[in-house]
Structure formats: structure tokens, C-alpha cells
Design an enzyme around this catalytic site. Structure first.
Site, PDB file in Angstrom:
ATOM      1  N   GLU A  85       0.842  -1.190   0.000  1.00  9.67           N
ATOM      2  CA  GLU A  85       0.000   0.000   0.000  1.00  9.67           C
ATOM      3  C   GLU A  85       0.883   1.247   0.000  1.00  9.67           C
ATOM      4  O   GLU A  85       0.471   2.319   0.417  1.00  9.67           O
ATOM      5  CB  GLU A  85      -0.958  -0.007   1.198  1.00  9.67           C
ATOM      6  CG  GLU A  85      -0.295  -0.163   2.540  1.00  9.67           C
ATOM      7  CD  GLU A  85      -1.300  -0.252   3.678  1.00  9.67           C
ATOM      8  OE1 GLU A  85      -1.983   0.732   3.917  1.00  9.67           O
ATOM      9  OE2 GLU A  85      -1.369  -1.326   4.317  1.00  9.67           O
ATOM     10  N   CYS A 117      -3.404  -3.730   4.519  1.00  6.45           N
ATOM     11  CA  CYS A 117      -2.470  -4.766   5.002  1.00  6.45           C
ATOM     12  C   CYS A 117      -2.850  -6.172   4.551  1.00  6.45           C
ATOM     13  O   CYS A 117      -2.146  -7.133   4.851  1.00  6.45           O
ATOM     14  CB  CYS A 117      -2.379  -4.708   6.531  1.00  6.45           C
ATOM     15  SG  CYS A 117      -1.899  -3.081   7.118  1.00  6.45           S
ATOM     16  N   HIS A 241      -2.331 -10.512  12.072  1.00  4.26           N
ATOM     17  CA  HIS A 241      -1.813  -9.241  11.555  1.00  4.26           C
ATOM     18  C   HIS A 241      -1.403  -8.391  12.766  1.00  4.26           C
ATOM     19  O   HIS A 241      -2.138  -8.315  13.753  1.00  4.26           O
ATOM     20  CB  HIS A 241      -2.894  -8.536  10.725  1.00  4.26           C
ATOM     21  CG  HIS A 241      -2.541  -7.123  10.402  1.00  4.26           C
ATOM     22  ND1 HIS A 241      -1.342  -6.782   9.824  1.00  4.26           N
ATOM     23  CD2 HIS A 241      -3.216  -5.958  10.582  1.00  4.26           C
ATOM     24  CE1 HIS A 241      -1.287  -5.473   9.664  1.00  4.26           C
ATOM     25  NE2 HIS A 241      -2.407  -4.945  10.120  1.00  4.26           N
TER      26      HIS A 241
HETATM   27  N1  COA Z   1       1.280   2.845  30.876  1.00  8.02           N
HETATM   28  C1  COA Z   1       0.870   1.641  30.425  1.00  8.02           C
HETATM   29  N2  COA Z   1      -0.112   1.494  29.486  1.00  8.02           N
HETATM   30  C2  COA Z   1      -0.657   2.618  28.985  1.00  8.02           C
HETATM   31  C3  COA Z   1      -0.259   3.899  29.410  1.00  8.02           C
HETATM   32  C4  COA Z   1       0.756   3.994  30.388  1.00  8.02           C
HETATM   33  N3  COA Z   1       1.198   5.162  30.825  1.00  8.02           N
HETATM   34  N4  COA Z   1      -0.999   4.805  28.720  1.00  8.02           N
HETATM   35  C5  COA Z   1      -1.806   4.112  27.893  1.00  8.02           C
HETATM   36  N5  COA Z   1      -1.598   2.801  28.052  1.00  8.02           N
HETATM   37  C6  COA Z   1      -2.233   1.683  27.351  1.00  8.02           C
HETATM   38  C7  COA Z   1      -3.737   1.864  27.217  1.00  8.02           C
HETATM   39  O1  COA Z   1      -4.426   1.405  28.368  1.00  8.02           O
HETATM   40  C8  COA Z   1      -4.009   1.022  25.986  1.00  8.02           C
HETATM   41  O2  COA Z   1      -4.010  -0.350  26.328  1.00  8.02           O
HETATM   42  P1  COA Z   1      -5.310  -1.255  26.026  1.00  8.02           P
HETATM   43  O3  COA Z   1      -5.583  -1.141  24.555  1.00  8.02           O
HETATM   44  O4  COA Z   1      -4.890  -2.613  26.423  1.00  8.02           O
HETATM   45  O5  COA Z   1      -6.409  -0.680  26.838  1.00  8.02           O
HETATM   46  C9  COA Z   1      -2.772   1.236  25.133  1.00  8.02           C
HETATM   47  O6  COA Z   1      -1.763   1.711  26.003  1.00  8.02           O
HETATM   48  C10 COA Z   1      -2.968   2.268  24.029  1.00  8.02           C
HETATM   49  O7  COA Z   1      -3.471   3.425  24.645  1.00  8.02           O
HETATM   50  P2  COA Z   1      -4.610   4.288  23.948  1.00  8.02           P
HETATM   51  O8  COA Z   1      -4.905   5.466  24.787  1.00  8.02           O
HETATM   52  O9  COA Z   1      -5.729   3.391  23.540  1.00  8.02           O
HETATM   53  O10 COA Z   1      -3.790   4.721  22.660  1.00  8.02           O
HETATM   54  P3  COA Z   1      -4.077   5.783  21.570  1.00  8.02           P
HETATM   55  O11 COA Z   1      -5.477   6.253  21.581  1.00  8.02           O
HETATM   56  O12 COA Z   1      -3.018   6.812  21.664  1.00  8.02           O
HETATM   57  O13 COA Z   1      -3.850   4.985  20.189  1.00  8.02           O
HETATM   58  C11 COA Z   1      -4.062   3.243  18.569  1.00  8.02           C
HETATM   59  C12 COA Z   1      -3.796   3.582  20.045  1.00  8.02           C
HETATM   60  C13 COA Z   1      -3.818   1.802  18.274  1.00  8.02           C
HETATM   61  C14 COA Z   1      -5.527   3.530  18.277  1.00  8.02           C
HETATM   62  C15 COA Z   1      -3.148   4.098  17.688  1.00  8.02           C
HETATM   63  O14 COA Z   1      -1.826   3.700  17.923  1.00  8.02           O
HETATM   64  C16 COA Z   1      -3.441   4.011  16.213  1.00  8.02           C
HETATM   65  O15 COA Z   1      -4.278   4.739  15.705  1.00  8.02           O
HETATM   66  N6  COA Z   1      -2.717   3.130  15.472  1.00  8.02           N
HETATM   67  C17 COA Z   1      -2.818   2.982  14.033  1.00  8.02           C
HETATM   68  C18 COA Z   1      -3.998   2.108  13.616  1.00  8.02           C
HETATM   69  C19 COA Z   1      -3.920   0.709  14.099  1.00  8.02           C
HETATM   70  O16 COA Z   1      -2.852   0.245  14.433  1.00  8.02           O
HETATM   71  N7  COA Z   1      -5.062   0.013  14.099  1.00  8.02           N
HETATM   72  C20 COA Z   1      -5.130  -1.368  14.542  1.00  8.02           C
HETATM   73  C21 COA Z   1      -6.022  -2.256  13.738  1.00  8.02           C
HETATM   74  S1  COA Z   1      -5.490  -2.443  12.069  1.00  8.02           S
END
Ligand code: COA
Length: 433
Positions: A85, A117, A241
Site C-alpha cells: 500500500e 495490510c 496481523h
Molecule cells: N502505561 C501503560 N499502558 C498505557 C499507558 C501507560 N502510561 N498509557 C496508555 N496505556 C495503554 C492503554 O491502556 C491502551 O491499552 P489497552 O488497549 O490494552 O487498553 C494502550 O496503552 C494504548 O493506549 P490508547 O490510549 O488506547 O492509545 P491511543 O489512543 O493513543 O492509540 C491506537 C492507540 C492503536 C488507536 C493508535 O496507535 C493508532 O491509531 N494506530 C494505528 C492504527 C492501528 O494500528 N489500528 C489497529 C487495527 S489495524
């Protein structure tokens, strides 16, 4: 005639970019608790492509390594599919560059597949069907190559990554043979992740992508279970994935809890965390180091498992779940053959990781900026601070709307090329029956 019972992956090679950014550096530059990235998302580092690396050079490096390391006869390859992609052109496929640069015969069908992906899984499925049918003894080369890039400071930034995985598919796959069960896939039009043509970074609705991923997993797994008759404990390993390593845990937990609830109190042999450590974690070590390879991330896990596990996975059934935003998901499985030891240490992961150099945050930003400059018309021969040659194959900029690639010799002399450097293989791929 080909034997569909032995169609599978005969050889695998991974291209690991030379540079990486430790996630702790990114966290401290962005003012975020590093534990969020290392524990919350489960990563350790993300591969950062050098500005002279693009989806083409990474695919060429992975493919060349595969051909050399496994002594593959180019003349037997009759199909080349690149799943990506990170297209470098709206019309010309990456596969056309790869075909030329690695010197395959002109009697070879060549094209790209795209579905976020999922693209390499689509490619693998086509290759598998071709090898079981009209390929008649010829081999297919499938390459997953991607650069995962999000906006600076966005939630996706710690889930970036880059790399390529090349896989040789054939009907004498002693090492990883696809199970011949009915297919299980799932499609739904959803805007969870996309990259408009005018952007080089992806846009994502993170929570929606996680929800959609898990829905596709539940649906395809249930369908595959019914059609194949393979129960949850019929898989020694379950691979998923991996947009970020914690996602593989979420996926595993989904299937584990589904199974636990179906057992009506009969209990599971191991608690969730221990099951995950046995079943999925052994495949994730490379994903933790490279980050998201988009199309290649599931196959990076497979390479990681085979590269490190050797004889302990011989005869093991492995379930694989592929997901591409947009979306399409597929669950399938395969069995590791009796010669798994041939994989051990041979995918290129160990050497690739050993020769990496860590970037600091400034270096990472400089690479991003230079890569964006190189992607513009007229960039070839412009003075670009920080650009250097990184290896055998380098993207050097754009001239007259054509991408310029260079081959770097051992003496660091660069040959500039617009056209494929290799003479096509002179022997046509010949069907065996
Ligand atoms: N210590 C430990 N863990 C922590 C933390 C800290 N200080 N702060 C946050 N976390 C944990 C959260 O609890 C969460 O864990 P959980 O999912 O088990 O509940 C994790 O870290 C991620 O935190 P979150 O606030 O949900 O992250 P975010 O909103 O910043 O973004 C994604 C997470 C995945 C949505 C983001 O990285 C993203 O958009 N990624 C690209 C798209 C993607 O990968 N999609 C997946 C499907 S294809």
C-alpha cells in the site's frame, strides 16, 4: 501434475531497514510515558527507512536475498506479485521494477495487489491457486513491501515501521504447506484507515480499526472452524496481523475467551497469559523490533516463528489471520514440514537486526524530511544533506518524472540507472506437465 497437498511457502527472506528509532526516544520527544508505547502498545523500536529506501528497493533487497540464499533458479519463476500500500506510481506496479531489477524472464506474469495490510495475503492466495493449477511446477514469488508512516505526534506514530518479506511459493513446499480447507474471508466497506492519493501519511480512526479487525477475526475464525473442523487447541501457534504487538494479544484474547465460554466451565489447559506466551508470543519478537510492515506484518511473524523455533515447530499446525483496513480479513492455516530446521536463522532477520543503527529523534525527523524532498519531481542530483547510499539498491530521486535507482558497488561507486540493469533470464519458465 502439481500436488495441491504440498503447495506452500518454500523459502522466505526478510529485508530489515538499517535504521531504527527506539520507542523510548519517540515517547520522550513527544512527552509521553514510554511505558504506553513499550507495554501499552507492546513495541520496542520501529524501523525507519533511509531516504534512499522505498517500497521498490526493499522489495528488491528481500527478493535478491531470497534468490541467493536459497539458490533459486530464476527461470522457474513464472509469477511475481507484490502486495503493497506504498505504491510509488499510480499506474506502474512495484512488481515491474522488481521484475527488472532481479532479472526474471519476460514470460512471467507480473502485477501488484492492494488492499491495505491484506494485499500480500491476496497475492499469496492467487500464487497458491496458480501453483496448484496452471503453474504446473513453476514457482511464484510473492513480496510484501511497505513503509508505515503517520503524522508526527499522532497516535499512529509509535506504530510506524518498514520492511519487506519475500516468499517463494511452489508445489514442493516441504517447509510450510497450506492446509487445503475451504476459505474463510470477510469484507465490509468501512473507513477505519486510508491514505488519499495526495498524502504520504495514512489517516486512521484507531478505535474503529481495532473494532473492525476483531469483527473480521471473529467472523472468519468461526467460519473456518466449522469448515475445517480444526478446534482451538488444534493450532500449536496462532499468528495475527500485527499493526502493533499488543494487537496480537487482543486478537488472541478474543479467540481464547470465545473458546473458554464454549467450554461451559470445563476450563482451559492454561490461563490466558500463559496460553498467549506459548501460542503467539514466540512469533512476535521481530514485530517488536521493526514495527508495522503493513502487508508484511503477518508474514514477519511467520518468519520470526520459523527463524527462531526450528525443530520445535516441525509438524505444527499454524493458524493465520490477515486483516486489511477498508476492510478485508481472512483466516487460513498451514503445517510446518518435517525439515523446519532449514528455516532456522535463514530468513535474514538475525543479520538484519544485528547490523542496525539507532537514530535519535533529530535523525528520524531529518530522514522524514529528506524522503519527502526526494519524492518530488526534479529531486535527482539536487543537493540533499544527509542522503547517503545505504546498500546495493538505492532510490536516488526523480528526474523527468521517472524514478532513478542506483546500484552501489562494493567500492561505493554508484551506477545510475533508469532502466532495469539485469538482462532477463534467458530460459523460459517451463511447465513440468
Ligand atoms: N502505561 C501503560 N499502558 C498505557 C499507558 C501507560 N502510561 N498509557 C496508555 N496505556 C495503554 C492503554 O491502556 C491502551 O491499552 P489497552 O488497549 O490494552 O487498553 C494502550 O496503552 C494504548 O493506549 P490508547 O490510549 O488506547 O492509545 P491511543 O489512543 O493513543 O492509540 C491506537 C492507540 C492503536 C488507536 C493508535 O496507535 C493508532 O491509531 N494506530 C494505528 C492504527 C492501528 O494500528 N489500528 C489497529 C487495527 S489495524
Amino acid at each position: 501434475m502439481p500436488n495441491s497437498a504440498t503447495v506452500g511457502i518454500e523459502a522466505m527472506a526478510v529485508h530489515v531497514p538499517k535504521y531504527y528509532l527506539p520507542l523510548e526516544s519517540l515517547a520522550s520527544a513527544n512527552g509521553i510515558d514510554p511505558i504506553k508505547f513499550t507495554v501499552g502498545l507492546g513495541g520496542r523500536a520501529i524501523a525507519i527507512p533511509h531516504p534512499n529506501e522505498d517500497a521498490v528497493t526493499m522489495a528488491v533487497e528481500a527478493s535478491s536475498a531470497l534468490l541467493k540464499r536459497y539458490n533459486v533458479d530464476r527461470s522457474r519463476i513464472g509469477l511475481l506479485i507484490v502486495g503493497s500500500e506504498t505504491g510509488v506510481d499510480a499506474a506502474k506496479p512495484i512488481a515491474a521494477y522488481v521484475h527488472g531489477f532481479i532479472g526474471l524472464h519476460s514470460m512471467c506474469r507480473t502485477f501488484d495487489t492492494k488492499h491495505a495490510c491484506y494485499s500480500a495475503t491476496a497475492a499469496l492466495t492467487l500464487a497458491r491457486e496458480w501453483c496448484a493449477g496452471s503453474g504446473r511446477g513453476r514457482k511464484a514469488l510473492v513480496v510484501a513491501t511497505d513503509i508505515a508512516q503517520y503524522d508526527r505526534g499522532s497516535p499512529g506514530e509509535p506504530t510506524q515501521g518498514a520492511g519487506a518479506v519475500a516468499m517463494l511459493v511452489g508445489d514442493a513446499a516441504a517447509a510450510f504447506v497450506f492446509d487445503d480447507f475451504p476459505e474463510a474471508f470477510y469484507t465490509r466497506h468501512v473507513m477505519d484507515f486510508w491514505r488519499p492519493n495526495y498524502r504520504n501519511t495514512a489517516l486512521v480512526d484507531g478505535p474503529a480499526s481495532i473494532k473492525s479487525y476483531l469483527e473480521a477475526l471473529r467472523t472468519t475464525y468461526a467460519s473456518y472452524e466449522v469448515q475445517s473442523g480444526v478446534p482451538f487447541n488444534g493450532y500449536k501457534h496462532l499468528l495475527f496481523h500485527v499493526p502493533f504487538p499488543k494487537m496480537a494479544f487482543k486478537a488472541f484474547k478474543t479467540l481464547y475467551e470465545r473458546e473458554a465460554s464454549r467450554r461451559n466451565g470445563d476450563g482451559m489447559p492454561f490461563p490466558l497469559d500463559e496460553s498467549f506466551e506459548r501460542c503467539t508470543a514466540p512469533a512476535l519478537w521481530a514485530n517488536r523490533e521493526l514495527g508495522n510492515l503493513y502487508s508484511g506484518s503477518l508474514y514477519l511473524s511467520l518468519a520470526g516463528l520459523l527463524d527462531r523455533s526450528g525443530a520445535t515447530v516441525e509438524g505444527a499446525r499454524v493458524g493465520l489471520f490477515s486483516y486489511g483496513s477498508g476492510c478485508c480479513g481472512e483466516f487460513f492455516s498451514g503445517t510446518v514440514g518435517a525439515c523446519a530446521a532449514v528455516w532456522r536463522g535463514r530468513t535474514g532477520l538475525t543479520e538484519g537486526l544485528a547490523r542496525r543503527t539507532a537514530l535519535d529523534h533529530q535523525g528520524y525527523l531529518a530522514f522524514r524530511e529528506t524522503a519527502a524532498t526526494l519524492a518530488r519531481e526534479g529531486s535527482f542530483n539536487a543537493v540533499l544533506p544527509g542522503v547517503e547510499q545505504t546498500g546495493a539498491m538505492a532510490f536516488l530521486g526523480i528526474k523527468n518524472h521517472q524514478r532513478v535507482y542506483g546500484l552501489v558497488s562494493a567500492e561505493h561507486e554508484t551506477a545510475f540507472i533508469h532502466t532495469p540493469p539485469c538482462e532477463p533470464s534467458r530460459t523460459a519458465p517451463t511447465p513440468t506437465a
